[in-house]
Design a protein around this motif. Structure first.
Motif, PDB file in Angstrom:
ATOM      1  N   ARG A   1      49.818  32.109 119.117  1.00 34.48           N
ATOM      2  CA  ARG A   1      50.896  31.611 119.983  1.00 34.48           C
ATOM      3  C   ARG A   1      50.986  30.081 119.912  1.00 34.48           C
ATOM      4  O   ARG A   1      52.081  29.513 119.902  1.00 34.48           O
ATOM      5  N   LEU A   2      49.835  29.431 119.869  1.00 37.79           N
ATOM      6  CA  LEU A   2      49.820  27.969 119.776  1.00 37.79           C
ATOM      7  C   LEU A   2      50.460  27.509 118.470  1.00 37.79           C
ATOM      8  O   LEU A   2      51.257  26.551 118.465  1.00 37.79           O
ATOM      9  N   LEU A   3      50.152  28.190 117.370  1.00 39.99           N
ATOM     10  CA  LEU A   3      50.723  27.808 116.081  1.00 39.99           C
ATOM     11  C   LEU A   3      52.217  28.132 116.010  1.00 39.99           C
ATOM     12  O   LEU A   3      52.987  27.392 115.397  1.00 39.99           O
ATOM     13  N   LEU A   4      52.646  29.219 116.646  1.00 41.31           N
ATOM     14  CA  LEU A   4      54.079  29.517 116.710  1.00 41.31           C
ATOM     15  C   LEU A   4      54.823  28.427 117.489  1.00 41.31           C
ATOM     16  O   LEU A   4      55.933  28.033 117.121  1.00 41.31           O
ATOM     17  N   SER A   5      54.199  27.935 118.558  1.00 38.30           N
ATOM     18  CA  SER A   5      54.800  26.831 119.312  1.00 38.30           C
ATOM     19  C   SER A   5      54.889  25.577 118.449  1.00 38.30           C
ATOM     20  O   SER A   5      55.880  24.834 118.499  1.00 38.30           O
ATOM     21  N   ARG A   6      53.849  25.352 117.654  1.00 39.54           N
ATOM     22  CA  ARG A   6      53.851  24.197 116.753  1.00 39.54           C
ATOM     23  C   ARG A   6      54.964  24.332 115.715  1.00 39.54           C
ATOM     24  O   ARG A   6      55.666  23.358 115.398  1.00 39.54           O
ATOM     25  N   ILE A   7      55.160  25.543 115.204  1.00 37.44           N
ATOM     26  CA  ILE A   7      56.230  25.790 114.230  1.00 37.44           C
ATOM     27  C   ILE A   7      57.586  25.476 114.836  1.00 37.44           C
ATOM     28  O   ILE A   7      58.429  24.807 114.220  1.00 37.44           O
ATOM     29  N   ARG A   8      57.819  25.960 116.058  1.00 37.91           N
ATOM     30  CA  ARG A   8      59.101  25.688 116.723  1.00 37.91           C
ATOM     31  C   ARG A   8      59.328  24.185 116.883  1.00 37.91           C
ATOM     32  O   ARG A   8      60.434  23.676 116.673  1.00 37.91           O
ATOM     33  N   GLU A   9      58.270  23.487 117.266  1.00 40.38           N
ATOM     34  CA  GLU A   9      58.382  22.037 117.468  1.00 40.38           C
ATOM     35  C   GLU A   9      58.742  21.340 116.154  1.00 40.38           C
ATOM     36  O   GLU A   9      59.612  20.451 116.130  1.00 40.38           O
ATOM     37  N   ILE A  10      58.094  21.728 115.065  1.00 38.92           N
ATOM     38  CA  ILE A  10      58.378  21.129 113.752  1.00 38.92           C
ATOM     39  C   ILE A  10      59.826  21.361 113.359  1.00 38.92           C
ATOM     40  O   ILE A  10      60.542  20.438 112.933  1.00 38.92           O
ATOM     41  N   LEU A  11      60.288  22.597 113.513  1.00 37.87           N
ATOM     42  CA  LEU A  11      61.647  22.934 113.091  1.00 37.87           C
ATOM     43  C   LEU A  11      62.700  22.288 113.986  1.00 37.87           C
ATOM     44  O   LEU A  11      63.759  21.874 113.518  1.00 37.87           O
ATOM     45  N   GLN A  12      62.405  22.204 115.278  1.00 40.13           N
ATOM     46  CA  GLN A  12      63.364  21.592 116.203  1.00 40.13           C
ATOM     47  C   GLN A  12      63.558  20.107 115.922  1.00 40.13           C
ATOM     48  O   GLN A  12      64.630  19.557 116.198  1.00 40.13           O
ATOM     49  N   HIS A  13      62.539  19.446 115.374  1.00 38.37           N
ATOM     50  CA  HIS A  13      62.624  18.010 115.135  1.00 38.37           C
ATOM     51  C   HIS A  13      62.900  17.658 113.671  1.00 38.37           C
ATOM     52  O   HIS A  13      62.955  16.472 113.330  1.00 38.37           O
ATOM     53  N   ASP A  14      63.060  18.674 112.818  1.00 35.02           N
ATOM     54  CA  ASP A  14      63.317  18.385 111.411  1.00 35.02           C
ATOM     55  C   ASP A  14      64.797  18.037 111.223  1.00 35.02           C
ATOM     56  O   ASP A  14      65.670  18.815 111.627  1.00 35.02           O
ATOM     57  N   PRO A  15      65.115  16.897 110.614  1.00 31.94           N
ATOM     58  CA  PRO A  15      66.516  16.476 110.471  1.00 31.94           C
ATOM     59  C   PRO A  15      67.372  17.470 109.683  1.00 31.94           C
ATOM     60  O   PRO A  15      68.540  17.678 110.001  1.00 31.94           O
TER      61      PRO A  15
END
Length: 266
Positions: free
Chosen positions: A231-245
């Motif tokens: 779950r922690l890594l899925l949250s990290r994935i969402r954060e990366i994708l949300q901030h990727d230009p």
């Protein structure tokens, strides 16, 4: 009208930017080779997002693809050995690991998949990660073989008109050309972004969650992590994708989300 030379310059600029951004550490000769190869793979006046995506996929996969395609390559046999080990799990996951034709064993299906993958290799243009493309080729080739097998059985031993076929393998909606075309670039973009992260587990976990539709518990078993870690890594994935230009640009251009809103607990 953009000519080949202009496209090479754009490719060189993109490769240099990605080299700095992602720490590829490739030398000048390799950057030049990348630029000319990419210019041959891409259409003139392609969008920057497409150029970036193809460059990422090329960097990550071209050594494997070249080894598989060249019988004289030192890594040819090992590359195919590694890929053949993945074929049966791919077929099982797609529900294609069985046939009601006794003459068509699982080994036969795997060999059909290898033959078609080898035949299709020259058409691979790095529009996605090689693994994503290869999964589609394998699934489509085996579906076609099963359809042909069933058609031959019906032709040789016809039954009542109202009797349903024991096996009638059709292309899933998600495998229709229109659906693939709509999601292909975005899927490859996400895959490349995550594969470039220092934590190599992110790309695998996202594939299992988004494409394999697996629950957190099953993902944890596959990658040998606890559910809380997944779950922690899925949250990290969402954060990366949300901030990727590039993902933000895609979302703005299409007006849609980058993925569905399934809960990480699903």
């Amino acid at each position: 009208m953009e000519d080949y030379g202009d496209l090479v310059v754009r490719c060189a600029t993109m490769v240099a930017a990605l080299d700095r951004e992602l720490g590829w550490q490739i030398d000048a000769d390799e950057r030049r080779a990348y630029s000319h190869t990419l210019a041959q793979l891409l259409p003139a006046r392609c969008p920057d997002a497409q150029l970036r995506n193809v460059a990422l996929c090329y960097h990550l996969d071209h050594r494997l693809v070249e080894a598989l395609a060249d019988r004289r390559h030192a890594g040819h046999d090992d590359g195919w050995l590694s890929w053949m080990a993945q074929v049966v799990p791919i077929l099982r996951h797609a529900g294609l690991s069985w046939s009601n034709d006794a003459a068509l064993s699982l080994d036969d299906l795997a060999q059909i998949a290898r033959t078609e993958l080898a035949r299709a290799l020259p058409s691979f243009r790095y529009g996605s990660r090689f693994s994503t493309w290869a999964h589609q080729v394998i699934a489509h080739s085996v579906r076609a073989a099963l359809r042909d097998s069933q058609a031959q059985k019906r032709a040789g031993r016809p039954g009542p008109l109202d009797q349903p076929a024991v096996l009638d393998v059709a292309i899933d909606q998600d495998d229709q050309p229109e659906t693939i075309a709509q999601g292909h670039l975005l899927a490859a973009q996400i895959d490349a972004i995550l594969a470039a992260q220092p934590d190599k587990r992110l790309a695998e976990i996202f594939r299992l969650w988004a494409y394999g539709d697996l629950r957190v518990e099953e993902i944890g078993r596959r990658v040998r992590l606890s559910q809380s870690q997944v779950r922690l890594l899925l949250s990290r994935i969402r954060e990366i994708l949300q901030h990727d230009p590039s993902i933000s640009a895609w979302r703005n251009n299409t007006g849609g989300p980058i993925a569905d809103d399934r809960s990480a607990d699903a």
